[in-house]
Design an enzyme around this catalytic site. Structure first.
Site, PDB file in Angstrom:
ATOM      1  N   CYS A   1      29.687   6.412  49.686  1.00 11.60           N
ATOM      2  CA  CYS A   1      30.116   7.797  49.882  1.00 11.60           C
ATOM      3  C   CYS A   1      31.311   8.098  48.982  1.00 11.60           C
ATOM      4  O   CYS A   1      32.045   7.194  48.600  1.00 11.60           O
ATOM      5  CB  CYS A   1      30.538   8.032  51.327  1.00 11.60           C
ATOM      6  SG  CYS A   1      29.240   7.707  52.522  1.00 11.60           S
ATOM      7  N   THR A   2      31.480   9.357  48.698  1.00 11.46           N
ATOM      8  CA  THR A   2      32.683   9.825  48.011  1.00 11.46           C
ATOM      9  C   THR A   2      33.158  11.079  48.719  1.00 11.46           C
ATOM     10  O   THR A   2      32.378  12.017  48.896  1.00 11.46           O
ATOM     11  CB  THR A   2      32.398  10.142  46.534  1.00 11.46           C
ATOM     12  OG1 THR A   2      31.851   8.984  45.893  1.00 11.46           O
ATOM     13  CG2 THR A   2      33.666  10.570  45.810  1.00 11.46           C
TER      14      THR A   2
ATOM     15  N   ARG B   1      33.063   4.130  41.519  1.00  7.85           N
ATOM     16  CA  ARG B   1      32.879   5.592  41.490  1.00  7.85           C
ATOM     17  C   ARG B   1      34.219   6.309  41.496  1.00  7.85           C
ATOM     18  O   ARG B   1      34.316   7.486  41.192  1.00  7.85           O
ATOM     19  CB  ARG B   1      32.057   6.026  42.720  1.00  7.85           C
ATOM     20  CG  ARG B   1      30.571   5.675  42.610  1.00  7.85           C
ATOM     21  CD  ARG B   1      29.895   5.710  43.954  1.00  7.85           C
ATOM     22  NE  ARG B   1      30.253   4.527  44.730  1.00  7.85           N
ATOM     23  CZ  ARG B   1      30.724   4.559  45.982  1.00  7.85           C
ATOM     24  NH1 ARG B   1      30.884   5.693  46.596  1.00  7.85           N
ATOM     25  NH2 ARG B   1      31.031   3.441  46.606  1.00  7.85           N
TER      26      ARG B   1
END
Lengths: 121, 253
Positions: B1-2, B191
């Protein structure tokens, strides 16, 4: 360090969503908190029962891959319903209502709801 | 997730997230995708929780899951949670629960309770910081006033770090993937660096929900695990959720 083979330059003008990275919008539902917990999710669970069954069946398949004898799966299925009964109110009753409306085993919906805690290892 | 919280020059707060899930739970060779990620997409829904016919909070959720991973209490706060991996993981908390030690919160139930009952950013932050948990997690919480944004890094028993927005000192956004901010992310799963690069290029004066959607649409922030993107703006009570695909070439995570 090698350049990330999947990296790309920062994207612009992606909004409003469209194109190959946009799969679609999501449907809206109202959850009425004035209803008894067992009744709150009935419409949603009923309309999504096929999709719920699909994910539950897939999780079982994955477990069979890791534990082929099926003993762990059998153990989990029998114990998860009990675990559901220990969950705090109103979540325990909401989960029971979902299992009933989706026509899925209570233990299966309990697994779906506690998957995060198990998966974080 | 971000997850990202950003504050614009006027002090308006924006909150957005990519929900990534399904790693190592089966790969579909034909469609070049994670099986669970694909199965979860039709389960994504937008929920409006009401009492007396009035919205209490709204969320982007998976049907069948009564906890919350992304939600907004309109006008008050927005909340997302990201998975935090740890050897001292949730399975220990689950065993403790089974054997009768039941003083901790299941993660999704805590976020649900916070969205349903907390009436201020400070109250929500206090609960997310101090409640005992069954599993570690990152809570990303934003309020409705300048500076009200934080990433709370949680172990099962304590807050290890609270990283706050502070635009006047240059911290106009906070960004969390699935790694403690004081540690370097795995080289094969970084990320954070590309997301920060894109946020820095965006610049504070251009922050908006479309700008955050652009960042979350950039590979590898968008990847094969990405189920959906949710955008939230607290002052207008706005929440939008979009299902995502990541066509090849695309990072598997």
């Amino acid at each position: 360090l090698a350049k990330d083979p999947y990296g790309e330059d920062c994207r612009y003008q992606q909004y409003p969503p469209t194109g190959a990275t946009f799969r679609g919008s999501v449907p809206d539902y109202i959850i009425n908190l004035d209803l008894p917990p067992r009744e709150r999710w009935v419409q949603l669970a009923h309309e999504k029962k096929d999709e719920l069954k699909t994910i539950v069946e897939h999780i079982k398949k994955v477990m069979i891959v890791f534990f082929p004898s099926g003993k762990l799966l059998h153990l989990l299925e029998s114990k998860m319903a009990w675990l559901g009964s220990t969950l705090p109110y109103p979540f325990n009753e909401e989960i029971e209502g979902i299992a009933h409306a989706a026509e899925v085993g209570l233990g299966d919906i309990v697994v779906f709801n506690v998957f995060y805690e198990i998966f974080t290892v | 997730c971000t997850s990202i919280i950003a504050e614009d020059k006027a002090g308006k707060l924006y909150h957005a997230r990519n929900l990534d899930f399904g790693l190592f739970l089966g790969w579909d060779i034909k469609n070049s995708s994670w099986i669970v990620t694909q199965i979860l997409k039709p389960l994504m829904v937008s929920l409006d929780f009401q009492r007396n016919n009035k919205t209490v909070f709204r969320s982007a959720n998976l049907a069948g899951y009564v906890g919350m991973v992304s939600g907004i209490r309109p006008g008050i706060f927005t909340l997302t949670m990201n998975e935090r991996f740890s050897i001292d993981g949730g399975y220990i908390g689950v065993f403790e629960w089974i054997f009768g030690k039941r003083d901790g919160w299941w993660m999704g139930f805590l976020t649900r309770s916070v969205l349903e009952n907390s009436t201020s950013y400070e109250e929500a932050k206090d609960r997310l910081t101090n409640a005992r948990l069954l599993a570690p997690a990152y809570f990303i919480l934003a309020g409705n006033q300048s500076g009200q944004g934080s990433v709370i890094t949680r172990s099962r028993t304590a807050a290890l770090d609270v990283w706050n927005l502070n635009a006047s000192f240059g911290t106009w956004y906070v960004l969390e993937t699935n790694y403690d901010r004081w540690k370097v992310p795995l080289a094969v799963d970084d990320r954070r660096t590309p997301a920060m690069k894109c946020m820095n290029r965006t610049m504070q004066q251009n922050v908006s929900l479309p700008a955050l959607y652009n960042v979350l649409s950039t590979k590898p922030i968008l990847n094969k695990l990405t189920v959906s993107t949710t955008l939230m703006e607290v002052s207008e009570g706005r929440i939008e959720t979009y299902l995502r695909d990541c066509p090849d070439p695309c990072s598997p995570w």
